[in-house]
Enzyme design. Structure first.
Site, short mmCIF file in Angstrom:
data_model
loop_
_atom_site.label_atom_id
_atom_site.label_comp_id
_atom_site.label_asym_id
_atom_site.label_seq_id
_atom_site.Cartn_x
_atom_site.Cartn_y
_atom_site.Cartn_z
CB SER A 284 -2.06 11.15 -9.53
OG SER A 284 -0.67 11.26 -9.30
CG ASP B 165 0.74 5.12 -4.29
OD1 ASP B 165 1.57 6.05 -4.10
OD2 ASP B 165 -0.25 5.27 -5.04
CG HIS C 170 0.05 9.10 -5.27
ND1 HIS C 170 0.10 7.94 -6.02
CD2 HIS C 170 -0.01 10.12 -6.17
CE1 HIS C 170 0.07 8.23 -7.31
NE2 HIS C 170 0.02 9.55 -7.43
#
Length: 411
Positions: free
Chosen positions: A96, A386, A389
């Site tokens: 991600s 978050d 990340h």
């Protein structure tokens, strides 16, 4: 988490088009490429000549695609041939951190194509990038003068110029351990290599094998994985902890990562940057799990990160020595200390918050679990967007450091 499901990826649909330009060559390219969808349609054949269409239409398609590519290639690679740009394409594999939206159409919790993601992206659009704005692939492509955004390979609207200048195969939730991707119902590192093989076939069909080989051999490849293996598969859901102690699991990951890198090299990638894992114990979610009242980085996860980076960097150096004789360059990129520097010296970089995420600080303050939730108004003050990340600002600083430290080896 959703139950494991090994769904397959969708075939990518390509549209070989280009931006209009005043130059005669560009106008010619636009006309030629614009013929492709027409030639692909059976309605373009006259009824009384239908028997000839089976031979004529495929031949015309091939000729038009080749002519379009011949006109397009100088506009994409001309800068490099003039000596003003040494890297003409970039390709990313990973999780991600560098996924620009490959998971958007998958049934998985590891996706980000909804607010508050993308709040500071151009147009405020949530594209599937796990941040408030741009992610490292975009920043690398832009800073290296290749293009402004690095698109996902599984996008439905890729253009020929995107294939020539690079795409991302990364998928949120992926890792070097096959079990990691199963837990997140996402594509594994092996699946990403399959996507790359699919990419090679598509590019070959459009521009020919010789040009495809040139694009691959001259491109820069980066792989960014391992964090999910350590954080999710070993610590948060300790499935592998019942099979391995930490050093043994790290050895397993290193072996898997080296095999991945060898396969990538064997598939034609000559210039490979292997990015280590960040200080995982400093992610807000991991600090929260550790229960530190002072919100300090969790030491055991950081030790795991350092152990993996130490062992993989040694193996990458050995692999580079083995394969350099065959024209390959494989370089280890340190992200651990580059990000840790921001965390330990936030004021030097204009940050005010280092241990909390702008969207929250738990394992449930990320991905689909924060869909349409509110976020802090001042992301520029935060290192993390978050629970896992970083923000675009933090990514931007780290990417600058990586380019300064390492890209000279891949030029």
């Amino acid at each position: 988490m959703f139950p494991p499901r090994l769904a397959r990826y969708k075939p990518t649909q390509l549209r070989a088009v280009s931006r209009p330009a005043p130059a005669t060559a560009a106008e010619q390219q636009k006309r030629l490429v614009g013929l492709l969808p027409i030639m692909a349609s059976p309605t373009t054949c006259l009824k009384d000549h239908a028997s000839r269409c089976g031979f004529v239409r495929p031949l015309l398609q091939l000729l038009v695609a080749a002519a379009a590519a011949a006109v397009l290639l100088p506009s994409v690679h001309g800068v490099a041939s003039a000596g003003e740009q040494k890297i003409s394409s970039i390709f990313l594999f990973g999780d991600s951190i560098v996924d620009p939206g490959n998971n958007n159409n998958r049934f998985t919790e590891a996706k980000a194509n909804f607010p508050p993601y993308g709040r500071d992206f151009p147009g405020g659009v949530a594209t599937g990038r796990f941040s408030n704005g741009l992610v490292p692939g975009d920043l690398l492509a832009s800073k290296l003068g290749i293009k402004e955004l690095l698109p996902p390979f599984l996008s439905d609207d890729l253009e020929l110029k995107d294939l020539l200048s690079g795409v991302a195969f990364a998928c949120g939730g992926s890792g070097y351990d096959p079990l990691t991707s199963k837990l997140a119902t996402t594509l594994s590192s092996t699946d990403q290599l399959e996507l790359f093989n699919d990419y090679k076939k598509k590019l070959t069909a459009l521009v020919g094998e010789e040009e495809m080989t040139r694009v691959i051999s001259e491109g820069v490849f980066l792989t960014v994985m391992g964090a999910n293996d350590i954080v999710n598969n070993y610590f948060t859901l300790p499935l592998r902890r019942h099979e391995y102690d930490l050093p043994s699991y790290v050895d397993f990951l290193v072996s898997s990562a080296i095999n991945f890198t060898k396969s990538l090299n064997d598939m034609g990638a000559k210039r490979i940057g292997f990015v280590g894992v960040p200080p995982l114990g400093c992610c807000p979610s991991q600090i929260t799990l550790a229960g530190s009242p002072s919100r300090q980085c969790e030491p055991l996860r950081n030790e795991a990160s350092e152990l993996f980076n130490s062992r993989i960097s040694t193996e990458i150096e050995r692999l580079n020595a083995e394969r350099s004789a065959f024209g390959s360059t494989i370089v280890y990129f340190d992200i651990y200390y580059n990000l840790l520097d921001l965390i330990q010296n936030p004021a030097l970089y204009g940050f005010k918050e280092v241990s909390e995420g702008c969207c929250g600080s738990t394992v449930l303050n990320a991905a689909i679990f924060i869909a349409y939730h509110s976020a802090c108004p001042n992301a520029i003050d935060y290192i993390f967007w978050d629970g896992f990340h970083p923000t675009q600002k933090a990514y931007n600083i780290v990417v600058d450091k990586l380019i300064q430290q390492n890209m000279k080896y891949l030029m």
